[in-house]
Scaffold this motif. Structure first.
Motif, PDB file in Angstrom:
ATOM      1  N   MET A   1       0.843  -1.193   0.000  1.00  0.00           N
ATOM      2  CA  MET A   1       0.000   0.000   0.000  1.00  0.00           C
ATOM      3  C   MET A   1       0.881   1.248   0.000  1.00  0.00           C
ATOM      4  O   MET A   1       1.873   1.320   0.711  1.00  0.00           O
ATOM      5  N   GLU A   5      -2.513   5.854  -0.082  1.00  0.00           N
ATOM      6  CA  GLU A   5      -3.586   4.882   0.177  1.00  0.00           C
ATOM      7  C   GLU A   5      -3.742   4.637   1.675  1.00  0.00           C
ATOM      8  O   GLU A   5      -4.857   4.505   2.175  1.00  0.00           O
ATOM      9  N   ASP A   8      -5.441   7.743   3.134  1.00  0.00           N
ATOM     10  CA  ASP A   8      -6.832   7.866   2.680  1.00  0.00           C
ATOM     11  C   ASP A   8      -7.749   6.837   3.330  1.00  0.00           C
ATOM     12  O   ASP A   8      -8.894   7.138   3.677  1.00  0.00           O
ATOM     13  N   SER A   9      -7.255   5.619   3.508  1.00  0.00           N
ATOM     14  CA  SER A   9      -8.116   4.542   3.993  1.00  0.00           C
ATOM     15  C   SER A   9      -8.030   4.319   5.499  1.00  0.00           C
ATOM     16  O   SER A   9      -8.879   3.644   6.078  1.00  0.00           O
ATOM     17  N   TYR A 202       2.190   0.550   5.319  1.00  0.00           N
ATOM     18  CA  TYR A 202       2.773   1.192   4.136  1.00  0.00           C
ATOM     19  C   TYR A 202       4.281   1.255   4.336  1.00  0.00           C
ATOM     20  O   TYR A 202       4.797   0.898   5.407  1.00  0.00           O
TER      21      TYR A 202
END
Length: 239
Positions: A1, A5, A8-9, A202
């Motif tokens: 990721m 991302e 955002d998530s 991430y």
């Protein structure tokens, strides 16, 4: 990721809670700038790359800068817009390396809060520093703050308690490779009397202070100040 991302998530949903009292943190940033003589001296334009919800942007605007605030997360930028209303801050939803970030000549560029390792590689950091250098006016300044990931954490050291209260517990788990650090944010949140786990991972570039200082010098800057405060490296450089 990717970092975007992940924000955002997952992370953007509790980022402001994690950072803590906005006014106190914003004042810390303003005090840092004032202590280091950061004030408008030329065209007054400051670019805040990776602005988040505005700790540095609002501090700089209150010091008299015209601030261009750039971040890749819409939710955090909306918070910045609300908090910075009336301060003239221009807000842009863009990636750190977007060419549009570097079109306006500026006297100050800041990239703070361990944002620079969100880039994908040392090469991208080099490109970021070169573009920043070209964008700055002569004697313009670059300010970075970042964590040094040179020392590999092992075993239980890799679990870092970040923040907790009666309804949330945030722990960060780090996994090291040669050039990357995998970051997993583990959030436990109480809902209807039950604890719910939310997790997302991430990668960050595994930077060190020595690495960043070399890249900054290679880009053409001279380093004015480099210090560590609260386990964060702060670097001020001049074109």
């Amino acid at each position: 990721m990717t970092a975007k991302e992940h924000y955002d998530s997952h992370l953007a949903g509790f980022y402001e809670w994690m950072v803590g009292d906005f006014e106190a943190k914003q004042k810390e940033q303003r005090d840092f700038f004032e202590r280091n003589g950061i004030k408008p001296l030329q065209n007054g334009i400051a670019i805040d790359l990776g602005s988040g919800h505005g700790l540095q942007s609002i501090a700089l605007a209150k010091l008299g800068f015209q601030v261009n605030a750039v971040d890749f997360n819409q939710q955090l930028l909306e918070s910045l817009r609300r908090r910075g209303m009336g301060l003239g801050i221009l807000v842009f939803e863009r990636d750190l390396l977007s060419e549009e970030n570097f079109q306006d000549a500026a006297e100050l560029i800041v990239c703070m809060g361990d944002t620079i390792p969100h880039l994908e590689s040392a090469h991208q950091i080099k490109l970021f520093l070169e573009r920043s250098f070209r964008c700055l006016l002569e004697n313009g300044k670059l300010i970075l703050s970042y964590r040094d990931y040179g020392i590999e954490l092992v075993d239980a050291q890799r679990f870092i308690p970040v923040k907790s209260d009666d309804n949330k517990i945030l722990t960060c788990f780090l996994e090291f490779s040669d050039d990357k650090v995998k970051v997993t944010d583990l959030l436990y949140e109480r809902s209807n009397g039950q604890w719910i786990q939310k997790a997302s991972s991430y990668f960050k570039v595994r930077i060190t202070n020595r690495m960043i200082e070399k890249l900054v010098l290679d880009a053409g800057y001279k380093i004015l100040r480099s210090e560590v405060m609260s386990r964060m490296n702060y670097l001020i450089a001049e074109k």
